[in-house]
Design an enzyme around this catalytic site. Structure first.
Site, PDB file in Angstrom:
ATOM      1  N   LYS A 124       7.274 -60.300 -11.369  1.00  0.00           N
ATOM      2  CA  LYS A 124       5.864 -59.913 -11.366  1.00  0.00           C
ATOM      3  C   LYS A 124       5.503 -59.450  -9.956  1.00  0.00           C
ATOM      4  O   LYS A 124       5.914 -60.072  -8.968  1.00  0.00           O
ATOM      5  CB  LYS A 124       5.012 -61.116 -11.790  1.00  0.00           C
ATOM      6  CG  LYS A 124       3.519 -60.827 -11.914  1.00  0.00           C
ATOM      7  CD  LYS A 124       2.763 -62.042 -12.445  1.00  0.00           C
ATOM      8  CE  LYS A 124       1.272 -61.782 -12.598  1.00  0.00           C
ATOM      9  NZ  LYS A 124       0.558 -62.959 -13.154  1.00  0.00           N
ATOM     10  N   SER A 145      -2.390 -62.203 -17.128  1.00  0.00           N
ATOM     11  CA  SER A 145      -2.145 -61.120 -16.204  1.00  0.00           C
ATOM     12  C   SER A 145      -0.668 -60.740 -16.093  1.00  0.00           C
ATOM     13  O   SER A 145      -0.342 -59.690 -15.558  1.00  0.00           O
ATOM     14  CB  SER A 145      -2.660 -61.526 -14.817  1.00  0.00           C
ATOM     15  OG  SER A 145      -1.925 -62.649 -14.301  1.00  0.00           O
ATOM     16  N   SER A 195      -1.972 -66.986 -17.840  1.00  0.00           N
ATOM     17  CA  SER A 195      -1.365 -65.677 -17.600  1.00  0.00           C
ATOM     18  C   SER A 195       0.130 -65.580 -17.875  1.00  0.00           C
ATOM     19  O   SER A 195       0.702 -64.502 -17.786  1.00  0.00           O
ATOM     20  CB  SER A 195      -1.649 -65.220 -16.166  1.00  0.00           C
ATOM     21  OG  SER A 195      -3.002 -64.873 -16.021  1.00  0.00           O
TER      22      SER A 195
END
Length: 492
Positions: A79, A154, A178
């Site tokens: 990420k 997210s 997330s």
């Protein structure tokens, strides 16, 4: 060699150890898939092909010399909130579009030490603030199950790369759901560990008292392999806990489902907005666990209505503090031709931050301002303690707590939900972060539109092994985690 992306982490590790294929061949296979398929999915912000091939060659040499770990030579996607030395680290924001990190986050450094090969950095909601990965600067990542839908957020890019078989596993972060919500939307397994289990050093902060890194993969077994690398104390992170780390892979069969007491909060299954298909699939998965010997126990979690307002006071307050460093002075985006220092601050921040980030900074600054600090922020922290105590009381009678991971399946891209509607979609995940507990998402079927549904299991502190074990055994008795979206079946 065209089906390497269909192999589990264990199968990939064994294949490399037995020289059925090399790390370079495996890495090239994924890079070809990324080049072909990611134009549709839009999951990567940065693909590090040259570096990945160099790491793969080093991994092959280590394997040949007998110096390999279990994961040496396996590709991974990070990420884009984890700092990576010499590689752009954006946190999904225009504010950091030009930021090249001078150091590695601990999670990335541990991955390198284990011999993992970094394929690149993946898309996300800006500064991890959002639930859709419709990024205003880098574009919208698509859900591999239906490209007209979001992958969640997210950590939507992390979920999309795994669901599209553009990486065998990925790192994610979870501040209010997330990891679990995108795992649910994309039909994956995703673990949010206990707060303090995984180092936050080098992970760009959103809400420091709730942020936690974790693994995202197809199965609990695959997640266990990555947790073995990610977990552990880090002297660079003052919130990292000095506690012995389990061997999550060895413990996959360590918890017996037979006799396991699963708490079913009646408040969770009466939430307004809970989709009928989601409720049905979650209830079917609980029935399956009951058939495997688990005992379902109805419980009360009386603080449910406080989750959303409490979270959306504390998290923005911490965000407003953490994001004040992005001012256009030392690094990151800087507006053109500022007339004075105040103009530099104002325009750098208003041009560099997207709408949702600005909204949360404003909410947080208001909650922390003189005259409102006690009325809002301090009050929210007191309610946070009550939420934690609510869970601890429940764990006196049950081993784990079950819930949907999200009240619906994946939204359509461009659905333009109001901020309130979006925040209410986090009803099942926020409390885990407020309390610092571990929780895991497991895929348990599909809705009428063939979009994945997820079951969330919440554990007591430090029970990551138990959660992985329960989901692993459920996955031995079902095949939802093996289902693949059509786009994942494409060969490069």
């Amino acid at each position: 060699m065209s089906d390497l992306h269909r192999l589990s982490i264990r199968e990939l590790s064994e294949g490399l150890a037995q020289a059925k294929f090399s790390s370079r061949e495996l890495t090239e296979h994924y890079l070809k898939r990324i080049a072909k398929i990611d134009t549709q999915v839009q999951s990567y912000i940065t693909v590090t092909a040259e570096q990945a091939l160099a790491q793969a060659d080093a991994a092959d040499a280590a394997i040949k010399a007998g110096h390999a770990t279990t994961l040496t030579g396996l590709p991974i996607a990070h990420k884009d909130i984890f700092c990576t030395q010499g590689i752009k680290t954006t946190a999904g924001s225009k504010m950091l579009d030009n930021f090249i990190s001078p150091y590695d986050a601990t999670v990335v450094a541990k991955g390198k030490a284990a011999g993992l090969v970094t394929l690149g950095k993946v898309n996300m909601d800006e500064f991890a603030m959002g639930s859709t990965s419709e990024n205003p600067h880098f574009g919208s990542t698509k859900n591999p199950w239906n490209l007209e839908h979001v992958p969640g957020g997210s950590s939507g890019g992390s979920a999309a790369v795994v669901a599209a078989d553009l990486a065998p596993f990925a790192t994610g972060t979870d501040t209010g759901g997330s990891i679990r919500q995108p795992a649910s939307f994309c039909g994956l397994t995703g673990l949010k560990p206990t707060y303090g289990r995984v180092s936050r050093f080098g992970m760009i902060a959103y809400a420091s008292s709730m942020d936690q890194g974790g693994p995202m993969a197809r199965s609990a077994e695959d997640c266990a392999y990555l947790m073995n690398v990610m977990a552990g104390h880090d002297a660079k992170d003052s919130t990292s806990v000095q506690k012995e780390v389990d061997d999550y892979v060895s413990n996959l069969n360590g918890t017996s489902v037979k006799g396991l007491r699963i708490g079913i909060p009646k408040q969770y299954f009466n939430v307004q907005g809970l989709d009928a298909d989601v409720k049905a699939r979650v209830e079917e998965s609980l029935k399956k666990l009951e058939e495997m010997g688990a005992i379902l126990v109805e419980i009360d979690l009386n603080m449910t209505e406080a989750y959303v307002p409490t979270y959306y006071l504390i998290a923005p307050a911490e965000a407003s503090s953490n994001l004040q460093r992005f001012d256009g002075v030392r690094y990151g985006y800087r507006c053109e031709n500022p007339v004075d220092l105040m103009d530099l601050y104002k325009r750098s921040r208003s041009e560099g931050f997207g709408t949702e980030v600005q909204r949360r900074i404003l909410i947080g600054t208001y909650a922390l301002s003189a005259g409102y600090y006690d009325a809002y922020y301090v009050k929210a922290q007191k309610v946070r303690r009550l939420i934690q105590q609510d869970f601890l009381k429940a764990f006196e009678n049950v081993d784990v707590i079950a819930a949907p991971s999200a009240p619906t399946t994946a939204y359509k891209i461009g659905a333009n939900l109001s901020p309130t509607e979006m925040y209410l979609g986090d009803i099942y995940t926020l409390a885990v972060n407020l309390a610092g507990l571990p929780a895991i998402n497991a895929p348990v079927g599909f809705d009428k539109n063939n979009l994945p549904v997820g079951l969330q299991l919440i554990g007591n502190y430090w029970s990551e092994s138990q959660l992985l074990s329960v989901v692993h055994q459920y996955q031995q008795a079902t095949d939802w985690h093996t289902k693949r979206a059509a786009i994942a079946e494409e060969n490069a």
